[in-house]
Design a protein around this motif. Structure first.
Motif, PDB file in Angstrom:
ATOM      1  N   LYS A  15      -5.023  -1.400   2.359  1.00 19.47           N
ATOM      2  CA  LYS A  15      -3.889  -2.466   2.137  1.00 19.47           C
ATOM      3  C   LYS A  15      -3.550  -3.239   3.418  1.00 19.47           C
ATOM      4  O   LYS A  15      -3.625  -4.620   3.431  1.00 19.47           O
ATOM      5  CB  LYS A  15      -2.957  -2.008   1.483  1.00 19.47           C
TER       6      LYS A  15
ATOM      7  N   ARG B 282     -12.766  -2.646  -2.069  1.00 16.69           N
ATOM      8  CA  ARG B 282     -13.331  -2.002  -3.153  1.00 16.69           C
ATOM      9  C   ARG B 282     -14.769  -1.443  -2.946  1.00 16.69           C
ATOM     10  O   ARG B 282     -14.958  -0.187  -3.173  1.00 16.69           O
ATOM     11  CB  ARG B 282     -13.324  -2.526  -4.620  1.00 16.69           C
TER      12      ARG B 282
ATOM     13  N   VAL C  14      -9.048  -0.114  -4.758  1.00 14.34           N
ATOM     14  CA  VAL C  14      -8.476  -1.059  -5.788  1.00 14.34           C
ATOM     15  C   VAL C  14      -7.486  -1.837  -5.533  1.00 14.34           C
ATOM     16  O   VAL C  14      -6.299  -0.777  -5.567  1.00 14.34           O
ATOM     17  CB  VAL C  14      -9.075  -0.685  -7.201  1.00 14.34           C
TER      18      VAL C  14
ATOM     19  N   GLU D  18      -4.550  -4.789  -6.149  1.00 17.04           N
ATOM     20  CA  GLU D  18      -3.639  -5.709  -7.354  1.00 17.04           C
ATOM     21  C   GLU D  18      -3.238  -6.827  -6.425  1.00 17.04           C
ATOM     22  O   GLU D  18      -2.385  -6.495  -5.534  1.00 17.04           O
ATOM     23  CB  GLU D  18      -2.953  -5.120  -8.096  1.00 17.04           C
ATOM     24  N   THR D  19      -3.689  -7.917  -6.579  1.00 17.91           N
ATOM     25  CA  THR D  19      -3.418  -9.160  -6.020  1.00 17.91           C
ATOM     26  C   THR D  19      -1.806  -9.465  -6.718  1.00 17.91           C
ATOM     27  O   THR D  19      -1.898 -10.160  -7.627  1.00 17.91           O
ATOM     28  CB  THR D  19      -4.333 -10.361  -5.525  1.00 17.91           C
ATOM     29  N   ILE D  20      -0.855  -9.516  -5.770  1.00 16.75           N
ATOM     30  CA  ILE D  20       0.677  -9.846  -6.527  1.00 16.75           C
ATOM     31  C   ILE D  20       0.591 -11.334  -6.005  1.00 16.75           C
ATOM     32  O   ILE D  20       0.993 -12.418  -6.915  1.00 16.75           O
ATOM     33  CB  ILE D  20       1.621  -9.070  -5.800  1.00 16.75           C
TER      34      ILE D  20
ATOM     35  N   TYR E 281      -0.028  -7.304  -1.804  1.00 17.50           N
ATOM     36  CA  TYR E 281      -1.013  -6.655  -2.756  1.00 17.50           C
ATOM     37  C   TYR E 281      -0.352  -4.977  -3.022  1.00 17.50           C
ATOM     38  O   TYR E 281       0.593  -4.862  -2.327  1.00 17.50           O
ATOM     39  CB  TYR E 281      -2.519  -6.409  -1.696  1.00 17.50           C
TER      40      TYR E 281
ATOM     41  N   ASP F 244      -3.827   0.138  -6.668  1.00 17.27           N
ATOM     42  CA  ASP F 244      -3.939   0.670  -7.971  1.00 17.27           C
ATOM     43  C   ASP F 244      -4.758   1.945  -7.945  1.00 17.27           C
ATOM     44  O   ASP F 244      -5.671   2.273  -7.746  1.00 17.27           O
ATOM     45  CB  ASP F 244      -5.001  -0.219  -8.806  1.00 17.27           C
TER      46      ASP F 244
END
Length: 353
Positions: free
Chosen positions: A243, A257, A263, A265-267, A274, A277
């Motif tokens: 990350k 990935r 994996v 998650e784009t915040i 990020y 997950d």
């Protein structure tokens, strides 16, 4: 030797303890009239081979393969300079060193022979040459993935300004013998230069060795430098480190990935926020572990077809399938692929669980 024994003084007595065997008519002792590039390309391969030998002797100081230095020469007539119109631009770029046992590789560093030889300032280059640098930045996804990733390389893009009768020449390496990882680490990426003619939107791959290619005003030329190879299984890299690599733009969300099984998650992309997950990452890593041995045995001809159809990209071809292509046409290079796969099996696949 200083890489593995940093406290030892280097003097003539130090080197007398070594006996060098350089077989005649080999790459380390070429005989006239064999064509050579002086010491530019072979010595970096020799040094990386020596590093690998010492990595087995002193595994606590092991290091994966590093990038190869590259040279770009551009010359012609500068219309801005009436008194001295002839110009010659001589440019080189830093790249990434290999991942190490317990540490990531050094980012954007000089080649292994040129300590302190960093990138030339573009402001000085632009003052004396009719060449404008439009992009000079970290080359995302250039680092070889690993538990300890390789260092990242750079991407430089330039455009020819007011100049006539200009030609460009380039010499590099690692277009086919791509920078390798060790102990389960993955390779980096191929070197090579692309050229976009003025008025077009198509990038033409010229590769890593060519000379006297004519340039016209407005032509754009771009080349990356590879990162270092990865050290250790990339599926063992801490997802939070991956990350952070994405936040630093060393690694893209997609390659996080594909290469690390992480994996994200784009915040908020603009704020580089990020989140990992965790459940999806565990599932993705299980899928990669179950499939990757088979990926590395996929028929190379099928991989070439997938590349030509746009179903896989260059990094997929190299890191997932261990295949080497003509990066311009997508044609399979069977001999290079056989050699690369032999290396990939020994240095990477053999260390996977």
């Amino acid at each position: 030797m200083k890489t593995f024994f940093p406290d030892l003084p280097l003097n003539s007595g130090f080197y007398r303890t070594f006996e060098i065997s350089a077989p005649a008519n080999s790459i380390v002792s070429a005989q006239w009239p064999v064509a050579v590039t002086r010491f530019l390309m072979p010595f970096e391969k020799i040094m990386n081979a020596i590093f690998e030998i010492w990595s087995k002797i002193l595994p606590e100081r092991a290091i994966a393969c590093s990038f190869n230095l590259e040279y770009l020469l551009t010359g012609g007539y500068d219309r801005r300079q009436e008194e001295k119109p002839i110009f010659m631009s001589y440019d080189w770029l830093p790249g990434g060193w290999g991942g190490r046992n317990g540490k990531d590789g050094c980012n954007v560093t000089t080649a292994c022979f040129g300590t302190g030889l960093m990138a030339q300032p573009v402001e000085g280059q632009e003052r004396v040459n009719p060449i404008l640098t439009t992009r000079f930045e970290i080359n995302t996804d250039s680092a070889g993935p690993g538990k300890w990733r390789g260092g990242v390389g750079v991407q430089k893009t330039s455009v020819l300004l007011e100049a006539d009768k200009t030609v460009i020449s380039y010499i590099c390496d690692r277009e086919r013998a791509v920078v390798w990882g060790i102990e389960g680490g993955l390779p980096s990426m191929p070197h090579g230069l692309t050229l976009r003619r003025t008025g077009t939107q198509q990038d033409d791959w010229l590769g890593s060795v060519f000379s006297d290619v004519a340039l016209n005003e407005g032509d754009i030329f771009s080349r990356p430098t590879a990162g270092g190879g990865g050290f250790g299984d990339p599926l063992q890299r801490d997802p939070d480190q991956v990350k952070e690599d994405v936040i630093d733009e060393y690694v893209s969300v997609e390659r996080a990935r594909k290469d690390y099984g992480v994996v994200l998650e784009t915040i908020d992309k603009d704020l580089c926020e990020y989140a990992v997950d965790v459940a999806a990452t565990e599932k993705e890593r299980e899928t990669i572990r179950a499939s990757r041995h088979g990926w590395a045995r996929t028929d190379p001809n099928e991989v070439a077809k997938m590349f030509q159809a746009g179903d896989v990209d260059t990094l997929d071809v190299i890191r997932k399938y261990a295949v080497i292509l003509d990066w311009k046409t997508g044609e399979l290079l069977p001999n290079s692929t056989a050699q690369f796969r032999e290396m990939f099996q020994k240095r990477t696949v053999a260390h996977w669980s």
